[in-house]
Design a protein around this motif. Structure first.
Motif, short mmCIF file in Angstrom:
data_model
loop_
_atom_site.label_atom_id
_atom_site.label_comp_id
_atom_site.label_asym_id
_atom_site.label_seq_id
_atom_site.Cartn_x
_atom_site.Cartn_y
_atom_site.Cartn_z
N VAL A 5 -15.00 4.16 6.88
CA VAL A 5 -15.16 3.57 8.21
C VAL A 5 -13.86 2.91 8.68
CG1 VAL A 5 -17.63 3.17 8.00
CG2 VAL A 5 -16.05 1.42 7.22
N ARG A 6 -12.78 3.16 7.97
CA ARG A 6 -11.50 2.51 8.28
C ARG A 6 -11.07 2.75 9.72
NH1 ARG A 6 -6.22 3.26 8.77
NH2 ARG A 6 -4.75 1.79 7.82
N HIS A 7 -11.26 3.99 10.22
CA HIS A 7 -10.84 4.33 11.57
C HIS A 7 -11.66 3.62 12.64
CE1 HIS A 7 -14.11 7.00 10.46
NE2 HIS A 7 -14.32 7.28 11.73
N ARG A 8 -12.76 2.98 12.24
CA ARG A 8 -13.61 2.27 13.18
C ARG A 8 -13.40 0.76 13.12
NH1 ARG A 8 -19.55 4.63 12.24
NH2 ARG A 8 -19.93 3.22 14.01
N LEU A 9 -12.48 0.33 12.26
CA LEU A 9 -12.17 -1.09 12.12
C LEU A 9 -10.80 -1.38 12.71
CD1 LEU A 9 -13.32 -1.39 8.40
CD2 LEU A 9 -14.46 -2.48 10.34
N THR A 10 -10.68 -2.53 13.35
CA THR A 10 -9.41 -2.93 13.96
C THR A 10 -9.06 -4.35 13.51
OG1 THR A 10 -10.40 -3.94 15.93
CG2 THR A 10 -10.02 -1.55 15.98
N SER A 11 -7.96 -4.85 14.04
CA SER A 11 -7.54 -6.21 13.72
C SER A 11 -8.47 -7.25 14.34
CB SER A 11 -6.11 -6.45 14.22
OG SER A 11 -6.02 -6.23 15.61
N ASP A 12 -9.39 -6.81 15.20
CA ASP A 12 -10.39 -7.72 15.77
C ASP A 12 -11.69 -7.73 14.96
OD1 ASP A 12 -8.76 -8.39 17.97
OD2 ASP A 12 -9.35 -6.54 19.00
N SER A 13 -11.82 -6.82 14.00
CA SER A 13 -13.05 -6.72 13.20
C SER A 13 -13.06 -7.78 12.10
CB SER A 13 -13.17 -5.33 12.57
OG SER A 13 -13.12 -4.31 13.55
N THR A 14 -14.26 -8.06 11.60
CA THR A 14 -14.43 -8.97 10.46
C THR A 14 -15.29 -8.29 9.41
OG1 THR A 14 -14.18 -11.01 11.73
CG2 THR A 14 -15.41 -11.15 9.68
N ILE A 15 -14.83 -8.33 8.16
CA ILE A 15 -15.56 -7.77 7.03
C ILE A 15 -16.05 -8.89 6.14
CG2 ILE A 15 -15.44 -6.28 4.99
CD1 ILE A 15 -13.18 -4.75 6.33
N LEU A 16 -17.36 -8.94 5.89
CA LEU A 16 -17.93 -9.90 4.93
C LEU A 16 -18.21 -9.17 3.63
CD1 LEU A 16 -19.38 -12.45 3.89
CD2 LEU A 16 -21.42 -11.69 5.15
N LEU A 17 -17.66 -9.68 2.53
CA LEU A 17 -17.84 -9.09 1.21
C LEU A 17 -18.79 -9.97 0.39
CD1 LEU A 17 -14.10 -8.24 0.52
CD2 LEU A 17 -15.88 -6.62 1.16
N ILE A 18 -19.92 -9.40 -0.02
CA ILE A 18 -20.88 -10.10 -0.87
C ILE A 18 -21.04 -9.27 -2.15
CG2 ILE A 18 -23.22 -11.02 -1.09
CD1 ILE A 18 -23.38 -11.16 1.93
N GLN A 19 -20.37 -9.67 -3.22
CA GLN A 19 -20.39 -8.88 -4.44
C GLN A 19 -19.82 -9.69 -5.61
OE1 GLN A 19 -16.37 -6.72 -2.74
NE2 GLN A 19 -18.25 -5.59 -2.86
N ASN A 20 -20.03 -9.19 -6.80
CA ASN A 20 -19.45 -9.82 -7.98
C ASN A 20 -18.02 -9.33 -8.17
OD1 ASN A 20 -21.85 -11.19 -8.65
ND2 ASN A 20 -22.65 -9.39 -9.70
N GLY A 21 -17.31 -9.99 -9.06
CA GLY A 21 -15.96 -9.55 -9.37
C GLY A 21 -14.93 -10.18 -8.46
#
Length: 416
Positions: free
Chosen positions: A146-162
């Motif tokens: 989905v990289r081509h659908r993300l921009t510098s205005d997008s926000t990614i929330l990561l919920i995971q171990n490690g």
């Protein structure tokens, strides 16, 4: 939605749609999506499925997600779905849209198991807020799609171990800082247990701790001031913290890092040891050789954590991450969840890559940077890799009796 309007008025950029996309529908992803859908005014939610088989499993569940509270199923519908098909994302009509189409046509309308999922193409649709709940080692591949659908205005929330996922994403997926999305780290402590695909049980109430990630362009003192956050970051934080069932709260970057490191220490012990011994958490208790191994692992882990420059000057670090306190945490988790065996054992069993590089591997790498040799963590990491290789080689030598009876299918719950 009032939340969206409040955020949008603070910027000259186009008004936010408020849509939230979610990748990874295991325990955590199902619970988060279900919680958002349970709001009095739920946001539009899109579930991203990277295999058509996941969608067919979702359709068999009547387009619903279920969380069991105190023995009662709470079922939510109304989710939008996009499926990765033929190297592109395609929007699948919702259950309500199917019923509407059936009424308009005045004829039976049914999706068959072999239905071509190439409906309306949505491959260029911009993603404002993306919640990622898949396992650490799957994250870079999931976000590449989905990289081509993300921009510098997008926000990614990561919920995971490690640990170390964001560093890998910045290095391999978003090397250009000017086009890099914003990040939020999340630590979920709700006790969740899988019942079936898209169905989980909620055993104990926990929390969801959230914090925007400090970037090179945003100093720590500014990162803790919400006036410097992107509109999508503000919106997603507000949406989650005002969702009752998540019990979410915002913390500082230094604060959430400590929660992550506590969870990492527990994962670095229980996850690989249950995989190597092919046992449950309870079987590691009251076993003297295992106890000695745990103590040696935790001595190394404690030394690395207490030496991290990110925590320099934070009071109480030596006490909070002492080997003895970490040991008590490991024992408490093992006794509280005696029948758990960890994600690594499951991945080894099904011949999948594991999260070991983001657990013990991260301790080894950070230790080398700090001049601390973590020989036991290195050995544990190699034992997990070698066990995976042995199982793959063993199965490669097996000859199936009836090739036609083998069915290759995906399990969406294995993303978590």
């Amino acid at each position: 939605m009032q939340d969206v309007e409040d955020v949008s008025l603070e910027t000259d950029k186009p008004r936010l749609s408020g849509r939230v996309h979610i990748i990874g529908l295991g325990n955590a992803g199902t619970f988060v999506a279900h919680s958002l859908a349970s709001r009095q005014s739920p946001p539009p939610i899109t579930l991203l499925m990277h295999q058509p088989s996941f969608y067919h499993a979702f359709r068999r569940k009547k387009w619903s997600l279920s969380v069991n509270y105190n023995g009662l199923d709470d079922i939510k519908t109304g989710f939008d779905v996009e499926v990765l098909y033929d190297n592109g994302w395609h929007k699948i009509p919702s259950k309500e849209e199917h019923l509407e189409a059936m009424n308009e046509a005045e004829s039976d309308f049914e999706i068959t198991e072999n239905e071509d999922v190439a409906h309306e193409s949505n491959d260029d649709g911009h993603i404002e807020c993306l919640i990622v709940c898949c396992r650490s080692h799957m994250t870079d591949n999931a976000i590449r799609r989905v990289r081509h659908r993300l921009t510098s205005d997008s926000t990614i929330l990561l919920i995971q171990n490690g640990m170390g996922v964001i560093e890998k994403l910045n290095r391999e997926v978003f090397p250009d800082e000017t086009n890099r999305p914003h990040y939020i780290q999340g630590v979920l402590s709700h006790a969740l247990k899988k019942r079936d695909a898209f169905q989980v049980s909620h055993a104990n109430v926990g929390t969801l701790i959230l914090s925007p990630v400090v970037t090179a362009q945003t100093p720590l003192i500014e990162a803790e001031n919400d006036t410097h956050w992107a509109p999508t970051t503000k919106y997603l934080l507000r949406l989650l913290t005002l969702t009752p069932s998540l019990v979410a709260a915002a913390d500082t970057p230094a604060g959430i890092l400590q929660y992550q490191l506590e969870r990492l220490a527990v994962s670095c012990v229980l996850n690989p040891l249950t995989a190597i011994h092919e046992c449950k958490n309870s079987e590691l208790l009251y076993n003297y050789p295992v106890t000695r191994t745990m103590r040696l692992l935790l001595f190394e882990i404690s030394s690395v954590i207490c030496a991290l420059p990110e925590l320099r000057g934070v009071p109480g670090i030596e006490d909070r991450f002492s080997p003895e306190r970490l040991r008590r945490q490991v024992m408490n988790v093992a006794m509280t969840h005696p029948n758990n065996s960890g994600s690594i054992q499951e991945d080894v069993k099904y011949q999948q890559n594991t999260e070991i590089e983001f657990m013990n591997g991260w301790i080894v790498d950070r230790g080398e940077e700090l001049g601390i040799k973590c020989l036991l963590n290195y050995m544990i990491k190699q034992l997990v890799h070698s066990k995976s290789d042995i199982i793959r080689q063993r199965d490669a030598r097996a000859v199936p009796i009836d090739v036609d009876s083998i069915i290759l299918s995906g399990d969406p719950a294995r993303d978590d």
